[in-house]
Motif scaffolding. Structure first.
Motif, mmCIF file in Angstrom:
data_model
loop_
_atom_site.group_PDB
_atom_site.id
_atom_site.type_symbol
_atom_site.label_atom_id
_atom_site.label_comp_id
_atom_site.label_asym_id
_atom_site.label_seq_id
_atom_site.Cartn_x
_atom_site.Cartn_y
_atom_site.Cartn_z
ATOM 1 N N LEU A 12 1.630 -2.976 -7.684
ATOM 2 C CA LEU A 12 2.582 -4.314 -7.495
ATOM 3 C C LEU A 12 3.818 -4.063 -6.598
ATOM 4 O O LEU A 12 4.822 -2.266 -7.523
ATOM 5 C CB LEU A 12 2.946 -4.753 -9.082
ATOM 6 N N GLU A 13 4.314 -4.783 -6.207
ATOM 7 C CA GLU A 13 6.262 -4.033 -5.384
ATOM 8 C C GLU A 13 7.169 -5.263 -6.031
ATOM 9 O O GLU A 13 7.852 -4.606 -6.527
ATOM 10 C CB GLU A 13 5.795 -5.011 -3.710
ATOM 11 N N TRP A 14 6.738 -6.502 -5.686
ATOM 12 C CA TRP A 14 7.540 -6.945 -7.003
ATOM 13 C C TRP A 14 6.416 -8.522 -7.564
ATOM 14 O O TRP A 14 5.392 -9.262 -6.873
ATOM 15 C CB TRP A 14 8.303 -7.633 -6.010
ATOM 16 N N GLU A 15 7.381 -8.610 -8.348
ATOM 17 C CA GLU A 15 6.772 -10.874 -9.080
ATOM 18 C C GLU A 15 7.557 -11.128 -9.840
ATOM 19 O O GLU A 15 8.911 -11.068 -9.932
ATOM 20 C CB GLU A 15 6.506 -9.772 -10.187
ATOM 21 N N ARG A 16 7.781 -12.547 -8.971
ATOM 22 C CA ARG A 16 9.146 -13.471 -8.908
ATOM 23 C C ARG A 16 7.970 -15.108 -9.982
ATOM 24 O O ARG A 16 7.512 -15.107 -9.104
ATOM 25 C CB ARG A 16 9.048 -13.959 -7.658
ATOM 26 N N ARG A 17 8.930 -15.288 -10.591
ATOM 27 C CA ARG A 17 9.081 -16.594 -10.801
ATOM 28 C C ARG A 17 9.551 -18.107 -9.890
ATOM 29 O O ARG A 17 11.035 -17.827 -9.797
ATOM 30 C CB ARG A 17 9.508 -17.297 -12.110
ATOM 31 N N TYR A 18 8.892 -19.046 -9.546
ATOM 32 C CA TYR A 18 10.117 -20.257 -8.812
ATOM 33 C C TYR A 18 9.831 -21.161 -9.662
ATOM 34 O O TYR A 18 8.425 -21.956 -10.391
ATOM 35 C CB TYR A 18 9.113 -20.293 -7.448
ATOM 36 N N LEU A 19 11.098 -21.747 -9.555
ATOM 37 C CA LEU A 19 11.318 -23.213 -10.329
ATOM 38 C C LEU A 19 11.734 -24.306 -9.608
ATOM 39 O O LEU A 19 12.497 -23.644 -8.708
ATOM 40 C CB LEU A 19 12.160 -23.635 -11.164
ATOM 41 N N THR A 20 10.402 -25.645 -8.818
ATOM 42 C CA THR A 20 10.833 -26.050 -8.279
ATOM 43 C C THR A 20 10.357 -27.392 -8.403
ATOM 44 O O THR A 20 10.450 -28.145 -10.032
ATOM 45 C CB THR A 20 9.662 -25.878 -6.796
ATOM 46 N N VAL A 21 11.877 -28.615 -7.535
ATOM 47 C CA VAL A 21 12.207 -29.665 -8.092
ATOM 48 C C VAL A 21 11.730 -30.300 -6.693
ATOM 49 O O VAL A 21 12.217 -30.485 -5.661
ATOM 50 C CB VAL A 21 13.167 -30.203 -8.739
ATOM 51 N N LEU A 22 10.532 -30.997 -7.049
ATOM 52 C CA LEU A 22 10.398 -32.435 -5.164
ATOM 53 C C LEU A 22 10.400 -33.681 -5.669
ATOM 54 O O LEU A 22 10.591 -34.245 -6.937
ATOM 55 C CB LEU A 22 9.001 -32.608 -5.672
ATOM 56 N N GLY A 23 11.785 -34.422 -4.817
ATOM 57 C CA GLY A 23 11.816 -35.488 -5.041
ATOM 58 C C GLY A 23 11.952 -36.162 -3.802
ATOM 59 O O GLY A 23 11.919 -35.995 -2.385
ATOM 60 N N ALA A 24 12.119 -37.633 -4.162
ATOM 61 C CA ALA A 24 12.106 -38.515 -2.765
ATOM 62 C C ALA A 24 13.342 -39.393 -2.848
ATOM 63 O O ALA A 24 13.222 -40.065 -3.590
ATOM 64 C CB ALA A 24 10.598 -39.436 -2.679
ATOM 65 N N ALA A 25 13.426 -39.679 -1.494
ATOM 66 C CA ALA A 25 15.049 -40.822 -1.578
ATOM 67 C C ALA A 25 15.528 -40.855 0.141
ATOM 68 O O ALA A 25 15.136 -39.877 1.083
ATOM 69 C CB ALA A 25 16.268 -40.441 -2.562
ATOM 70 N N SER A 52 1.027 -0.720 0.142
ATOM 71 C CA SER A 52 -0.131 -0.291 -0.044
ATOM 72 C C SER A 52 0.738 1.025 0.406
ATOM 73 O O SER A 52 1.732 1.480 0.774
ATOM 74 C CB SER A 52 -1.029 -0.216 0.599
ATOM 75 N N ARG A 53 0.715 2.429 -0.988
ATOM 76 C CA ARG A 53 1.280 3.326 -0.599
ATOM 77 C C ARG A 53 0.634 4.278 0.493
ATOM 78 O O ARG A 53 1.463 5.316 1.206
ATOM 79 C CB ARG A 53 0.869 4.120 -2.101
ATOM 80 N N ASN A 54 -0.587 4.081 1.150
ATOM 81 C CA ASN A 54 -0.617 4.303 2.167
ATOM 82 C C ASN A 54 -0.913 4.120 3.772
ATOM 83 O O ASN A 54 -2.053 3.160 3.892
ATOM 84 C CB ASN A 54 -2.197 5.100 1.698
ATOM 85 N N GLN A 55 0.155 3.163 4.528
ATOM 86 C CA GLN A 55 0.225 2.156 5.169
ATOM 87 C C GLN A 55 -0.622 2.320 6.051
ATOM 88 O O GLN A 55 -0.802 2.326 7.091
ATOM 89 C CB GLN A 55 1.643 1.424 5.823
#
Length: 206
Positions: free
Chosen positions: A156-169, A139-142
């Protein structure tokens, strides 16, 4: 070449040689049982609190880390124990939004799942590849007296891309997470996707 030592890989896995492509190093943690390729210009950060953390010194928005579940509190046979990819992606997004929750007044975080797929890696294990986009609005007026007024002035303050890999061992869940700014993702998509998909988790001898 960056390599962690400790423990050992089982059987033929111990003899397998994984060679990174030009411009990349191999990060291998033999104690916890995982490896991935990382650009040779990226720097490790030892004070992050994560199992391993790298950042791109030329782009403050690009970094990656690996999180491994506690052996005493997990019992994963395969990544499919999380359910189908879409279900695992939803749970992962909820986890990220909880982690990114801000105590600042007038801040709102939203996320969307862009893709959730299952694949078999070169090691024969199944992995889930998840892409997500997370946005932060402030908000511009907190100091506004009413929440509605603060929300009306959000930008909009920031916009991110997430690449996630899930695995099991090793009965543990492995989560590889790569972050970048969404507006620069397309320019580096091939490189970033290849980094994420180089991640492998392996059984270790204790």
């Amino acid at each position: 070449m960056l390599t962690h030592t400790g423990g050992g890989l089982q059987g033929s896995q111990a003899k397998a040689i994984v060679t990174p492509p030009p411009g990349f190093n191999l990060h291998q943690d033999k104690l916890d049982g995982y490896l991935f390729f990382v650009p040779d210009s990226w720097l490790p950060v030892t004070t992050s609190g994560n199992d391993i953390f790298y950042r791109n010194p030329r782009n403050v928005n690009e970094n990656l880390f690996v999180d491994v579940s506690s052996p005493s509190s997990s019992n994963y046979s395969t990544v499919e124990d999380l359910g189908p990819p879409e279900q695992a992606a939803k749970r992962t997004l909820e986890q990220y939004l909880e982690e990114l929750m801000s105590t600042r007044i007038g801040v709102r975080r939203t996320g969307e799942i862009l893709s959730a797929d299952k694949r078999v890696g070169p090691d024969g294990k199944e992995y889930y590849d998840i892409q997500m986009r997370v946005r932060s609005y402030a908000s511009r007026n907190q100091l506004a007296a009413y929440p509605g007024d603060r929300q009306a002035s959000q930008e909009l303050e920031w916009e991110r891309r997430y690449l996630t890999v899930l695995g099991a061992a090793n009965k543990r869940l492995y989560q590889f997470r790569l972050q970048t700014a969404d507006n620069t993702f397309e320019n580096a998509a091939d490189k970033l996707l290849s980094i994420a998909q180089s991640f492998r988790c392996k059984e270790v001898v204790t």
